[in-house]
Design an enzyme around this catalytic site. Structure first.
Site: not given
Length: 472
Positions: A242-243
């Site tokens: 997700k980063r």
């Protein structure tokens, strides 16, 4: 394996969350391979993890597959509905002395693991229950009796030949204490019974493959072809997470991406056909094969995906694009009931938009009952000096007959010539008055889409704004 046998591939996600872009690429490669060879693509939901599997996740996966256009020929099958078959085959292996009950507790196993590490040995199960003939208990598991000599060879379609020493493999658990099969056992049984000829999956499964081949052989099943696709990494070469941005397929739908763009992008993460970047689905089916799938990890580049999305927004038919952007305007509670108005608005915006969200946001001014002016734009362009010009357009425009793109261009050119000013002196104030912003589609396109009445009404509001600002 018979060269003339029908090719059957599968995608078998676990319904413990959304469909990740990595999983979507795996599904796509399987789908394309089956389609290229006129085979069958099977969808199986691996839901034997009763604690983590949810109906909501299953629906999210099916919705994502449908949105991407990856229809399945058989299924969806649900692994949890096949548990009786798995149990029957576990019993068969026990009867044939190829598997056994193990009653070692988690604490004992952890202690064995620590001792093995301390003495420099591989922390694998030591076979303590192998020859003890244990019976089933409430907390027993079933282990597969792995050969402790020889090698298992994986002839990987993508990675080439990989050889594993069997003494490096341990007696893996094939049935948990709750009587549900483990992944490695259930997947072998299901793939074999569903006639899967090619198992194409992420290379995080490579170490499972020798264990699964041994299970195929122990159960008397034909071993399928295996192909392991490299991982997708973020720009920092770490596993995609997700980063690095959105990892859920449906998040990209929500962000205004088109399915063709995501499919086109995902297929190029690891596969190539010369220098070609843009492919229709028909071209992909025609061209896709595994001989040009790379061995190294692919890097996810959001800018490249955005570029592809802008391309497909331009390529979509106007009718398709209107239907795609409408939900985004509906979510803003805008009136989308006038098809002609929508067609004009979308046509104005499409060449300037990289996503449907961007299109919906930048085109919101079309629907406004009253334009909200950007303060900086209003301060710079809605000034007393232009008030009279706007007044004059309000007077003359309603009588102007040719309200077409060419007609408006001619109207503005004649208007500025008669007033002895350059078009740019009129154009930006006009743009701010009609859209509230300094950036928009062409002013003539905006005027046509809004129509005479809306244009005159917005110009009147702009003149009123100038007057009320106390500077007129």
């Amino acid at each position: 394996m018979d060269q003339h046998k029908e090719i059957r591939t599968r995608f078998a996600p676990s319904p413990t969350g959304y469909l990740h872009v990595g999983g979507a690429r795996t599904a796509l490669f399987n789908w394309l391979y089956a389609r290229h060879y006129q085979g069958k693509f099977i969808l199986r939901i691996e839901d034997t993890d009763q604690i983590r599997s949810t109906e909501e996740s299953t629906k999210a996966i099916l919705d994502a597959m449908t949105w991407l256009g990856l229809g399945w020929d058989e299924g969806p099958f649900y692994q949890a509905q096949r548990v009786d078959i798995h149990r029957e085959l576990v019993e068969k292996l026990i009867d044939e002395k190829k598997a056994y009950y193990c009653t070692c507790s988690p604490e004992e196993l952890e202690e064995k693991r620590k001792v093995a590490l301390q003495t420099g040995r591989k922390p694998k199960y030591d076979g303590a229950c192998r020859e003890k003939g244990r019976a089933r208990t409430s907390d027993s598991v079933v282990r597969f009796r792995c050969p402790d000599y020889g090698v298992t060879v994986v002839n990987d379609i993508i990675k080439g030949t990989i050889t594993f020493s069997n003494d490096e493999l341990d007696d893996l658990v094939i049935e948990r204490a709750d009587s549900y099969p483990t992944y490695n056992f259930a997947v072998v049984v299901d793939d074999a019974q569903m006639g899967i000829t090619h198992v194409l999956r992420g290379d995080d499964h490579v170490n499972n493959t020798p264990r699964q081949i041994l299970l195929y052989e122990a159960l008397g099943y034909e071993v399928p072809h295996f192909g392991h696709v490299p991982m997708i990494l973020g720009s920092d070469k770490a596993r995609l997470s997700k980063r690095h941005g959105a990892t859920s397929v449906m998040a990209y739908k929500d962000m205004g991406y088109l399915p063709e763009a995501l499919v086109n992008y995902l297929v190029r993460l690891g596969w190539s056909h010369g220098d070609q970047e843009i492919f229709s689905m028909a071209e992909l089916v025609d061209l896709f094969d595994l001989n040009t799938v790379g061995k190294s990890a692919a890097i996810f580049n959001p800018e490249k995906l955005l570029w592809l999305n802008a391309h497909y927004i331009k390529e979509y038919s106007l009718e398709q694009l209107v239907e795609c952007v409408k939900p985004f305007w509906t979510a803003k509670e805008l009136d989308v009931t006038d098809p002609d108005f929508l067609n004009h608005a979308v046509d104005d915006l499409r060449s300037r938009s990289k996503t449907l969200v961007e299109m919906a946001d930048s085109g919101q001014f079309y629907f406004a009952d009253e334009v909200t002016y950007d303060p900086e734009a209003a301060g710079k362009f809605l000034t007393p000096e232009v008030a009279e010009h706007l007044h004059a357009i309000i007077r003359e425009l309603p009588q102007y007959a040719d309200y077409s793109k060419t007609g408006i261009e001619q109207f503005l050119r004649r208007f500025t010539e008669e007033r002895g000013v350059k078009l740019k002196i009129i154009a930006q104030p006009l743009r701010v008055a009609l859209t509230g912003k300094t950036v928009s589609p062409g002013i003539d396109d905006v005027m046509i889409t809004l129509g005479k009445e809306r244009v005159v009404r917005r110009l009147e509001k702009a003149v009123e704004f100038i007057s009320n600002s106390g500077t007129a």
